[in-house]
Design an enzyme around this catalytic site. Sequence first.
Site, PDB file in Angstrom:
ATOM      1  N   SER A   1      -6.107  -6.081  -4.761  1.00 43.32           N
ATOM      2  CA  SER A   1      -5.615  -5.593  -6.056  1.00 43.32           C
ATOM      3  C   SER A   1      -6.152  -6.432  -7.198  1.00 43.32           C
ATOM      4  O   SER A   1      -6.340  -7.646  -7.064  1.00 43.32           O
ATOM      5  CB  SER A   1      -4.089  -5.662  -6.069  1.00 43.32           C
ATOM      6  N   SER A   2      -6.338  -5.777  -8.337  1.00 42.26           N
ATOM      7  CA  SER A   2      -6.694  -6.519  -9.549  1.00 42.26           C
ATOM      8  C   SER A   2      -5.454  -7.019 -10.269  1.00 42.26           C
ATOM      9  O   SER A   2      -5.551  -7.840 -11.181  1.00 42.26           O
ATOM     10  CB  SER A   2      -7.466  -5.608 -10.512  1.00 42.26           C
TER      11      SER A   2
ATOM     12  N   ASP B   1      -7.604   1.723  -3.164  1.00 37.90           N
ATOM     13  CA  ASP B   1      -7.869   0.318  -3.498  1.00 37.90           C
ATOM     14  C   ASP B   1      -8.513  -0.432  -2.328  1.00 37.90           C
ATOM     15  O   ASP B   1      -8.961  -1.570  -2.481  1.00 37.90           O
ATOM     16  CB  ASP B   1      -6.579  -0.391  -3.931  1.00 37.90           C
TER      17      ASP B   1
ATOM     18  N   THR C   1      -0.792   2.353 -14.374  1.00 36.81           N
ATOM     19  CA  THR C   1      -0.224   1.064 -13.976  1.00 36.81           C
ATOM     20  C   THR C   1       0.594   0.520 -15.146  1.00 36.81           C
ATOM     21  O   THR C   1       0.474   1.007 -16.272  1.00 36.81           O
ATOM     22  CB  THR C   1      -1.323   0.071 -13.523  1.00 36.81           C
TER      23      THR C   1
ATOM     24  N   ASN D   1      -1.381   3.437  -8.824  1.00 38.44           N
ATOM     25  CA  ASN D   1      -2.844   3.379  -8.860  1.00 38.44           C
ATOM     26  C   ASN D   1      -3.422   4.352  -9.883  1.00 38.44           C
ATOM     27  O   ASN D   1      -3.342   4.097 -11.065  1.00 38.44           O
ATOM     28  CB  ASN D   1      -3.471   3.540  -7.476  1.00 38.44           C
TER      29      ASN D   1
ATOM     30  N   GLY E   1      -6.807  -1.613 -14.074  1.00 35.57           N
ATOM     31  CA  GLY E   1      -7.750  -1.628 -12.951  1.00 35.57           C
ATOM     32  C   GLY E   1      -8.591  -2.891 -12.970  1.00 35.57           C
ATOM     33  O   GLY E   1      -8.080  -4.002 -13.128  1.00 35.57           O
TER      34      GLY E   1
ATOM     35  N   ARG F   1       3.537  -4.602  -2.635  1.00 36.15           N
ATOM     36  CA  ARG F   1       2.468  -3.622  -2.800  1.00 36.15           C
ATOM     37  C   ARG F   1       2.484  -2.668  -1.600  1.00 36.15           C
ATOM     38  O   ARG F   1       3.034  -2.975  -0.540  1.00 36.15           O
ATOM     39  CB  ARG F   1       1.157  -4.399  -2.855  1.00 36.15           C
TER      40      ARG F   1
END
Length: 586
Positions: free
Chosen positions: A470-471, A441, A399, A419, A493, A125
Amino acid sequence: MSFLIRPSYWFVILLLFNSCESIPFLQDSSTEKSIFSVTIPQIEGAREKRDRYEFIGKEIIISSDHPLASQAGMEVWKQGGNVVDVFTASSFAISVLRPHSTGLLGGGFAVVYLPNKGKWAYDFRERSPKKGIASFYLNEDGTVISGKTLKGAYSAAVPGNVQGILQIQKQHGKLPLSVVLAPALRYARSGFSVYGDLAGAVAKTWTSMNPPMQNVFGIDKRAIREGELLIQEELAKTLERIIQNDKLEFLEGETIQKISEYYTAYENFITIEDFKNYQVKVTEPLTSSVWGHTIFTMPPPSSGVHLVTMMNLYSEMQKRNTFPKGEVGELIRIIEAMRVAYRDRAELGGDPLYTNIPVTKLLSQSYAKEETNEIEKKVVSGSWPTISEENKKPESYNTTHISILDKDGNAVSTTQSVNGIFGAGQMVPGTGLVLNNTMDDFAVAPGVPNLYGLVGSKANAIEPGKTPLSSMSPVILTDNSGKTKMVIGAPGGSQIPTSIFNTLYRYLIQKEGLYDSVSYPRIHHQFSPDRIFLDPEIKASYPQSDLPFYQVQYIRHRAKVFAVAREGDSLIGVSDPKGEGVPLGF
Ligand code: DON
């Protein structure tokens, strides 16, 4: 040279794409199959689309968000590749095909499980650059500078997609980069037909794009339209340089030079040094037993841990007889499990190198019991306190996720992103690459919601070198016999963990088919705003009048699930019928 592809081959691939709708497995079907039970609701239009969005294979299966990305994976499989080659080919391909969702200047996670070799969680990431400090985004009075984390050069964090994917390929792939990147290169150079979602994203962000980006995504100085051919020549050249120079391209090659030149106009916010300091993080996947399976997912700063808490809480609540009977009781169990998990995420979530996240506690049965006791008190007393005000934020579709599984149980689950739609809305001149806006984020200030309406605490504050919460929660499940059962993940998200939960709930608890489970209307709660979001198709089952203690909004759940599963000797793949992708396999 190996990356030169015969023109006739480009033509075949273009033809394949242009004729997708005439290939049986990509075709919409108006005939309803008898397998559908009228009692299983599905999101609008899903029933008719089953032939396109479900595929059954024997050897290998992939589910991704573009037919050509799935095709790229199958192309390298046919050339003797393994699941990791499939992962690399489809990851690079999807970054060309969905530039509004992900890209080489984005970041992501991958869980890799090769039963004869081991299992790994890769965190590639984005990280905050050295200059990325909280005050950079705040006015002198401490208020947030509007939009600075959302658009433009300062909204980007140091990307990790290329470094991460190349490292995984090097460790576990079989084929050379020239072969696995060939499909992506071809799609960039020969182009592909712009589909509705991409055309919509270009139209929406057109005015905020910088000129090099408008040149790529425009024709005659207007936004490219659905059905037109998108050619990304500079991106093709960047891909050629990656094939030639491997990871050095992002350390000392032309690409990093161009990124660094771009940033001279922006206080050198991201530097070559930031790229040199970038490390892909490799750990064991977070592993837990839940719902009769073993789950492998990403540790923090992913939300995998909160997904498992959610599942554990649901199971604990099922054991209690204090909940109302029927559908309302079931909804309460699901919603309250989600609420606790997202509360934990908001209060504790962040980069584990900077903040202490009590993962063992969050995964434990005793925690599930304690939290269920609290929920039970509310249910029994009928007293439902509400929390903070709603903060409504624009929604977006971006995403991407790829799920891959072969007949020997080798599996990759990866979620990648820039994102927001087209990330920062900035293309680095001369590279064809779009910057992410993943600085958003972070919790720019405690309690200030991000693009997805999510709030965070100091644990997720901006600090140099830090990874934002992060989700994204890629998941692999094995069954009791230790065989790989399922690979699943989603973009969307804040709705990522709940979309995975909803699908696992339908598939593992309610024992519905994989397609029905993916396309079943969803239930979502994310702690703040304190509101239930339900897909409109289940409004009749859950009218607001039956749920006086909740505020209910009937609105389309935006996350798209990409799942593959082993059922006996078959490998089933499903792409969410809300999306553009297809599953493919052999
Ligand atoms: O890592 C995250 O949580 C976000 N960057 C993911 C964004 C996303 O899934 C957008 N999709 N609609």
